[in-house]
Motif scaffolding. Structure first.
Motif, mmCIF file in Angstrom:
data_model
loop_
_atom_site.group_PDB
_atom_site.id
_atom_site.type_symbol
_atom_site.label_atom_id
_atom_site.label_comp_id
_atom_site.label_asym_id
_atom_site.label_seq_id
_atom_site.Cartn_x
_atom_site.Cartn_y
_atom_site.Cartn_z
ATOM 1 N N ALA A 1 0.818 -1.222 0.000
ATOM 2 C CA ALA A 1 0.000 0.000 0.000
ATOM 3 C C ALA A 1 0.845 1.262 0.000
ATOM 4 N N THR A 2 2.157 1.141 0.172
ATOM 5 C CA THR A 2 3.033 2.313 0.050
ATOM 6 C C THR A 2 3.368 2.624 -1.403
ATOM 7 N N LEU A 3 3.043 1.716 -2.327
ATOM 8 C CA LEU A 3 3.507 1.862 -3.710
ATOM 9 C C LEU A 3 2.513 2.642 -4.567
ATOM 10 N N PRO A 4 2.980 3.659 -5.254
ATOM 11 C CA PRO A 4 2.119 4.337 -6.227
ATOM 12 C C PRO A 4 1.609 3.338 -7.263
ATOM 13 N N ASN A 5 0.402 3.565 -7.743
ATOM 14 C CA ASN A 5 -0.266 2.757 -8.779
ATOM 15 C C ASN A 5 -0.875 1.455 -8.260
ATOM 16 N N MET A 6 -0.537 1.029 -7.050
ATOM 17 C CA MET A 6 -0.988 -0.265 -6.551
ATOM 18 C C MET A 6 -2.383 -0.164 -5.927
ATOM 19 N N VAL A 7 -3.228 -1.131 -6.232
ATOM 20 C CA VAL A 7 -4.528 -1.295 -5.573
ATOM 21 C C VAL A 7 -4.410 -2.496 -4.644
ATOM 22 N N VAL A 8 -4.855 -2.336 -3.388
ATOM 23 C CA VAL A 8 -4.737 -3.404 -2.399
ATOM 24 C C VAL A 8 -6.097 -3.666 -1.761
ATOM 25 N N MET A 9 -6.581 -4.895 -1.945
ATOM 26 C CA MET A 9 -7.871 -5.306 -1.379
ATOM 27 C C MET A 9 -7.649 -6.416 -0.348
ATOM 28 N N ALA A 10 -8.595 -6.551 0.578
ATOM 29 C CA ALA A 10 -8.546 -7.628 1.563
ATOM 30 C C ALA A 10 -9.960 -8.174 1.733
ATOM 31 N N ALA A 11 -10.102 -9.481 1.532
ATOM 32 C CA ALA A 11 -11.426 -10.104 1.587
ATOM 33 C C ALA A 11 -11.865 -10.326 3.030
ATOM 34 N N ALA A 12 -13.083 -9.891 3.346
ATOM 35 C CA ALA A 12 -13.625 -10.086 4.694
ATOM 36 C C ALA A 12 -14.209 -11.479 4.870
ATOM 37 N N ASP A 13 -14.611 -12.107 3.780
ATOM 38 C CA ASP A 13 -15.158 -13.461 3.822
ATOM 39 C C ASP A 13 -15.036 -14.055 2.429
ATOM 40 N N GLU A 14 -15.506 -15.287 2.254
ATOM 41 C CA GLU A 14 -15.305 -15.969 0.980
ATOM 42 C C GLU A 14 -16.142 -15.365 -0.145
ATOM 43 N N ALA A 15 -17.302 -14.795 0.167
ATOM 44 C CA ALA A 15 -18.096 -14.137 -0.865
ATOM 45 C C ALA A 15 -17.364 -12.898 -1.395
ATOM 46 N N GLU A 16 -16.767 -12.147 -0.479
ATOM 47 C CA GLU A 16 -15.994 -10.980 -0.894
ATOM 48 C C GLU A 16 -14.800 -11.393 -1.757
ATOM 49 N N LEU A 17 -14.200 -12.545 -1.444
ATOM 50 C CA LEU A 17 -13.079 -13.022 -2.251
ATOM 51 C C LEU A 17 -13.507 -13.283 -3.689
ATOM 52 N N VAL A 18 -14.703 -13.865 -3.878
ATOM 53 C CA VAL A 18 -15.218 -14.084 -5.232
ATOM 54 C C VAL A 18 -15.315 -12.756 -5.979
ATOM 55 N N HIS A 19 -15.849 -11.731 -5.318
ATOM 56 C CA HIS A 19 -15.968 -10.414 -5.947
ATOM 57 C C HIS A 19 -14.582 -9.836 -6.284
ATOM 58 N N MET A 20 -13.617 -10.061 -5.412
ATOM 59 C CA MET A 20 -12.297 -9.470 -5.625
ATOM 60 C C MET A 20 -11.532 -10.158 -6.750
ATOM 61 N N VAL A 21 -11.709 -11.468 -6.900
ATOM 62 C CA VAL A 21 -11.097 -12.156 -8.041
ATOM 63 C C VAL A 21 -11.665 -11.591 -9.339
ATOM 64 N N HIS A 22 -12.983 -11.421 -9.381
ATOM 65 C CA HIS A 22 -13.628 -10.866 -10.580
ATOM 66 C C HIS A 22 -13.170 -9.437 -10.835
ATOM 67 N N THR A 23 -13.093 -8.643 -9.767
ATOM 68 C CA THR A 23 -12.655 -7.252 -9.912
ATOM 69 C C THR A 23 -11.235 -7.185 -10.461
ATOM 70 N N ALA A 24 -10.350 -8.025 -9.942
ATOM 71 C CA ALA A 24 -8.973 -8.048 -10.420
ATOM 72 C C ALA A 24 -8.907 -8.463 -11.883
ATOM 73 N N ALA A 25 -9.729 -9.438 -12.276
ATOM 74 C CA ALA A 25 -9.719 -9.892 -13.664
ATOM 75 C C ALA A 25 -10.127 -8.783 -14.625
ATOM 76 N N LYS A 26 -11.010 -7.910 -14.175
ATOM 77 C CA LYS A 26 -11.512 -6.844 -15.043
ATOM 78 C C LYS A 26 -10.679 -5.563 -14.965
ATOM 79 N N TYR A 27 -9.731 -5.514 -14.045
ATOM 80 C CA TYR A 27 -8.982 -4.268 -13.816
ATOM 81 C C TYR A 27 -7.714 -4.261 -14.662
ATOM 82 N N ASP A 28 -7.626 -3.340 -15.597
ATOM 83 C CA ASP A 28 -6.477 -3.256 -16.503
ATOM 84 C C ASP A 28 -5.685 -1.971 -16.345
ATOM 85 N N SER A 29 -5.999 -1.183 -15.315
ATOM 86 C CA SER A 29 -5.381 0.144 -15.192
ATOM 87 C C SER A 29 -4.046 0.136 -14.457
#
Length: 644
Positions: A442-470
């Motif tokens: 989280a100290t690095l410019p350009n980096m996005v850092v997520m943390a899953a609160a539960d397994e449902a959130e992890l599913v959303h975060m995998v999908h979000t990462a797959a769609k994120y190209d920036s």
């Protein structure tokens, strides 16, 4: 309940000094008893099994020939060292392995003088051994350094970096390559064993030294030719040309389970006047225990098991593990997007990518124990238009920090980091805890850092990462099973940098706001229940992102609450530090606002159950409640006074 194994010889061996008093004729029996004792011990505790079983004879031979602990024995990937622990005064505690207050599952300096260097990450032994050997050389003191490297550790570049400098140690450095997967050597036969004994013998080395002296009298071109003839003659017979080019005298391959071969070779190498030496030893992972021989991967690390049947204790049923949720989610994404690739550093099963490999072998890459290469390789894939997911344990991603900075973040390449084993990990202790990834990412410019609160959130975060190209994006999740929430049929693409209110309303004035990052959300909600029972209205936010912060949500919560508590399963420098920085930079802290940050303590926590570790760290519901009450300057008995 099985009876304790009968080990009359092993019962007489408390330290290597006792071992060295035995006649060579009894070493075979001792090795058999040592193997039996290790199987029985790990059966009762769980832990790493296959690697240790493969080095039983080698362990006996090393301690028999070398003067440990004055000769320094350094184990690479310390889970090979269980037999070593039994022979070095720790047998009476071997059934406390990986338990709270018990023996470490790895080598540990504080545990024994026979553990001169701690090792839980791989490929460090040759570098450390070189340090010991050169220090002895500079001080003019006796003593050799013996580095035992294996179980895949030779796939890491650090081993070769060390070997490139090993000539400085002279004959004080001995490297033993424990080749337990036949990755380098051809099958061991009688001829190769005979040659290994021959080329390590004093007679051969004497003749070789005489030939070298003679060659020095020849013209320079003939000197080079003579040296190459020697190297290639032995290289053709034994495959050691690579190691010779790195400055090592190569001996092997030899059968690592045949004490009649090991003992004379180790004796010869110990007494040799040559420079650094590498002994190539072939072993079988799981040797001597049928179930482990038949399924080396399954018995690399085990739960408690029945020694007779080999059946491992099954974990209680329940929610799927976070690792399996990640693996299935990534498979689903890859089925719809043929640019998605998956990279692992020698942990396909541990990261769940074995499932991806089975479905998409051409898009799966196991690069070996080479995290630095894994990250830069992923960067190259991303630069060429692919969507790489780099799945690496938090503790191992530390090894590639420069590559994350230089090759990914600076170039703003869309590499996806799936960070398994985030937070505390129980029996593996401090060396494998995922304590620092939020801080260093989280100290690095350009980096996005997520943390899953539960397994449902992890599913959303995998999908979000797959769609994120920036740019680069990371998501972290812990070891073990999820919380049991229902998994979404259709994943959501999360808005980058936006948290969610789980309890309360950021616009509604309340006493306490708990800002949670990661799986401490469940404990935060328990704490909120307890605070409400004490009459303290409490909001709970799942921040989802450590970077970028949801600044708008934080501002609203600070404006409408008296106490702000951040909770995270990471070290200082994570969510709490970023929230404090935001508050300071924007002048959000006034006399009536109290901010407290809860995080992992500034120490390396020893092994224990995860719940006990988090209790010790102060990250369970009771400690969250105590922190709130302390911030309000009262304890649970004084709530009415504070409310008044």
């Amino acid at each position: 309940m099985t009876k304790a194994p009968v080990t009359p010889l092993l019962d007489r061996v408390h330290t290597p000094d006792d071992l060295r008093k035995l006649p060579k004729s009894e070493l075979r029996q001792l090795a058999d008893e040592l193997r039996t004792e290790m199987i029985d011990a790990v059966g009762s505790t769980g832990g790493h099994l296959g690697s240790g079983l493969g080095v039983v004879e080698l362990t006996v031979a090393i301690h028999y020939i070398f003067n440990t602990p004055d000769d320094r024995l350094i184990w690479d990937v310390g889970h090979q060292a269980y037999p070593h622990k039994i022979l070095t005064g720790r047998r009476d505690r071997i059934r406390t392995l990986r338990q709270g207050g018990g023996l470490s599952g790895f080598t540990k300096r504080a545990e024994s003088e026979y553990d001169p260097f701690g090792a839980a990450h791989s490929s460090t032994s040759i570098s450390a051994g070189l340090g010991f050997a050169v220090a002895n050389k500079l001080a003019g003191t006796p003593g050799k350094a013996i580095a035992v490297i294996g179980d895949g550790a030779m796939s890491a570049g650090m081993a070769y970096e060390a070997m490139n400098n090993a000539e400085q140690a002279g004959n004080r450095l001995i490297v033993i390559l424990n080749d337990n997967d036949m990755s380098i050597a051809p099958p061991v036969g009688g001829l190769s064993s005979y040659l290994a004994r021959l080329v390590s013998s004093g007679r051969f080395l004497g003749l070789r030294d005489l030939a070298k002296k003679f060659a020095k009298r020849l013209p320079a071109p003939l000197q080079v030719a003579a040296r190459k003839t020697d190297e290639y003659a032995r290289g053709m017979a034994m495959g050691g040309t690579l190691f010779e080019e790195l400055g090592f005298y190569y001996v092997g391959p030899i059968d690592g389970h045949d004490l009649d071969q090991l003992i004379p070779v180790l004796e010869n190498v110990r007494d040799a006047a040559e420079g650094p030496c590498l002994i190539h030893v072939i072993t079988q992972k799981g040797k001597g225990y049928g179930p482990a021989e038949e399924a080396a991967d399954k018995y690399h690390g085990v739960q408690k098991f029945d020694v007779i049947t080999g059946e491992q204790k099954k974990s209680a049923g329940g929610p799927p593990s976070y690792t399996n949720v990640f693996a299935k989610s990534l498979l689903s994404e890859a089925e719809q997007d043929n640019t998605i690739c998956a990279i692992t550093a020698a942990m396909p099963t541990g990261t769940g990518l074995d499932k991806f490999a089975a479905a998409f072998p051409e898009r799966h890459f196991d690069v070996g124990i080479a995290e630095q290469h894994a990250v830069t390789f992923a960067a190259g894939l991303a630069a060429q238009g692919m969507r790489p997911f780099c799945a690496i344990y938090s503790t191992f991603l530390q090894r590639a920090f420069d590559q994350v900075v230089h090759d990914v973040a600076i170039q703003n390449l869309p590499v996806r980091f799936a960070i398994d084993r985030a937070g505390l990990v129980g029996a593996d202790g401090a060396t494998h805890a995922g304590s620092f990834d939020v801080t260093y990412l989280a100290t690095l410019p350009n980096m996005v850092v997520m943390a899953a609160a539960d397994e449902a959130e992890l599913v959303h975060m995998v999908h979000t990462a797959a769609k994120y190209d920036s740019g680069p994006i990371a998501f972290r999740y812990p070891r073990g099973n999820g919380t049991g929430v229902e998994l979404p049929e259709t994943p959501q693409q999360l808005e980058i940098g936006k948290g969610r209110m789980v309890r309360g309303d950021e616009k509604q004035g309340r006493k306490v706001a708990i800002l949670s990052l990661g799986t401490r959300l469940a404990e935060s909600l328990k704490a909120a229940d307890q605070l409400e029972a004490k009459g303290l209205s409490t909001s709970v936010a799942d921040m989802r992102f450590a970077k970028p912060l949801d600044s708008a949500l934080i501002r609203k919560l600070m404006a409408t609450h008296e106490v702000i508590i951040t909770v995270e399963e990471g070290s200082i420098g994570g969510l709490g530090a970023h929230v404090l920085t935001l508050a300071s930079d924007e002048g959000l802290i006034d006399a009536g606002l109290k901010i407290r940050t809860l995080r992992l303590p500034d120490l390396f926590q020893d092994q224990d159950t995860p719940d006990k570790q988090y209790d010790e760290a102060g990250l369970n519901a009771p400690q969250i409640v105590d922190t709130v009450l302390s911030a309000l300057r009262h304890n649970s008995a004084g709530v009415e006074e504070a409310r008044a």
